[in-house]
Write a protein that holds these residues in place. Structure first.
Motif, short mmCIF file in Angstrom:
data_model
loop_
_atom_site.label_atom_id
_atom_site.label_comp_id
_atom_site.label_asym_id
_atom_site.label_seq_id
_atom_site.Cartn_x
_atom_site.Cartn_y
_atom_site.Cartn_z
N ALA A 228 18.68 54.75 6.79
CA ALA A 228 18.42 54.18 5.47
C ALA A 228 19.35 54.73 4.41
O ALA A 228 19.31 54.28 3.25
CB ALA A 228 16.97 54.45 5.09
N ALA B 71 22.52 55.14 2.17
CA ALA B 71 23.51 54.14 1.73
C ALA B 71 24.85 54.81 1.46
O ALA B 71 25.09 55.33 0.37
CB ALA B 71 23.00 53.40 0.49
N GLU C 196 22.25 50.14 3.19
CA GLU C 196 21.75 51.08 4.18
C GLU C 196 22.68 51.12 5.38
O GLU C 196 23.20 50.09 5.83
CB GLU C 196 20.33 50.68 4.60
#
Length: 396
Positions: A222, A224, A229
């Motif tokens: 998850a 980034a 992501e």
């Protein structure tokens, strides 16, 4: 009574889980029985084909012993003393004798590393056939009509000019099947090279995002790194190179993932990346899988493209050598369909380390021009290091 037993068996079988089966024949995925000629001509053709193809493909040949059937069978070595198997290291090759019949399941295991299998069709069958039109075996070939289920090539022996009438009558589309002269060795080899190119396994992509990220303290998939992501960023990169791309995840993760991305939940539970790779093969056992971990923030399109361009379908896998220790990188690798059986056999012996599989099996190992691209991030300390590298790249 017999019918009742068959009925019960059928009902029991209907309860079994239905999973995708590899497209095997009796010996392997790519196999051809050569029929319609004396064994000597079949062997000679097999020799020519193997010489022409073995530089690019692992070839195998299947035949039967041609001794006089009236002679008393003499068992070799220790089999004559009662052993059930004997292995001999012959230095330049290896010999394994067994005193038992083999079935198709066992043959497929023995031939799993090969790319193509040529079969003497006078003794064994295969899922595809090459038919030689030879006058000396016309009557024999006519008796074998039920075995001719998938003819891919006709070969005319010396003095023969056309396909037999009984073949034309039995095969509705016989005119679409190529016809060559048996003596045209180069053309026959080229035909099989084209067959192997057409049989090249498609390439699917698998992003490994099912880990619990315990050392990192947050979900690595998850994070980034590139404006989205990481699991989606990696899936987009693979989408440029693969026919289908899946994000590998745990069942409880699936609901939270973007529905615009295909997901593949683990069906081999509790095995980490090993189970994810096996789950991919369970879904599509005839595809090759480009597997990448989601914790490779510096992985770039050029590194992935280089891997695909140097793919060797004859190996169990194509992968990069680690810049740290030189060992193969299992989580940025192309796993070929033939590796499925290997992975399962290692699991049966209690091993679940994909790197160990790659270190023991025959693979194609290449070097990366960008060592940073293979850097993975598992801890907050490694996270800081990569953030600095990303800042440097942005600055330049």
């Amino acid at each position: 009574m017999k019918r009742q037993e068959e009925s019960v068996t059928s009902k029991e079988h209907s309860k079994h889980s239905k999973i995708a089966r590899p497209a095997y024949g009796n010996f392997g995925r790519n196999e051809w029985a050569i029929v319609g000629a004396p064994c000597g001509k079949i062997k000679a053709l097999a020799d020519d084909l193997i010489k022409g193809l073995s530089a690019d493909y692992k070839c195998a040949y299947v035949d039967a012993h041609h001794a006089n059937t009236d002679e008393e069978a003499v068992l070799p070595g220790r089999l004559a003393s009662g052993a059930v198997a004997e292995y001999t290291d012959q230095i330049h090759y290896h010999q394994f004798d067994m005193k038992r019949e083999l079935n198709a399941f066992q043959f497929r295991q023995l031939f799993q590393d090969t790319d193509l299998v040529l079969v003497n069709g006078n003794h064994e069958q295969a899922k595809a056939q090459v038919v030689i039109i030879d006058a000396s075996k016309k009557a024999s070939l006519q008796k074998r009509l039920p075995q001719l289920t998938n003819i891919v090539l006709f070969l005319l022996a010396d003095g023969m000019e056309e396909v037999y009438d009984f073949l034309q009558e039995a095969i509705p589309d016989w005119q679409t099947i190529p016809v060559l002269q048996l003596s045209e060795t180069g053309k026959v080899v080229s035909f099989f090279q084209e067959q192997m190119l057409q049989a090249k396994p498609k390439l699917n992509g698998l992003v490994l995002a099912g880990g619990k990220s315990l050392r990192m303290g947050q979900d690595k998939g998850a994070m980034a790194w590139h404006g989205k992501e990481q699991r989606y960023h990696m899936a987009d990169l693979l989408g440029e190179l693969c026919e289908q791309v899946y994000i590998s995840c745990r069942t409880e993760q699936q609901a939270e993932l973007d529905v615009n991305y295909s997901t593949l939940t683990d069906t081999f539970i509790g095995l980490g990346p090993y189970g994810a790779i096996l789950s991919a093969f369970r879904k599509d056992p005839d595809a090759a899988w480009l597997v990448v971990a989601c914790d490779l923030p510096l992985l770039d399109p050029a590194t992935l493209k280089h891997l695909v361009e140097h793919r060797n379908t004859s190996a169990n896998a194509t992968t990069y050598a680690s810049p740290q220790d030189g060992f193969p990188e299992p989580l940025i690798a192309i796993w070929e369909p033939k590796s499925y059986q290997v992975l399962l056999s290692f699991l049966a012996q209690g091993y679940t380390c994909p790197r160990k599989v790659l270190r023991i099996c025959e693979i194609h190992l290449i070097e990366s021009a960008n060592a940073d691209a293979l850097l993975n991030v598992n801890t907050p300390e490694e996270l800081e290091q990569v953030q600095l590298l990303l800042q440097d790249k942005t600055t330049y």
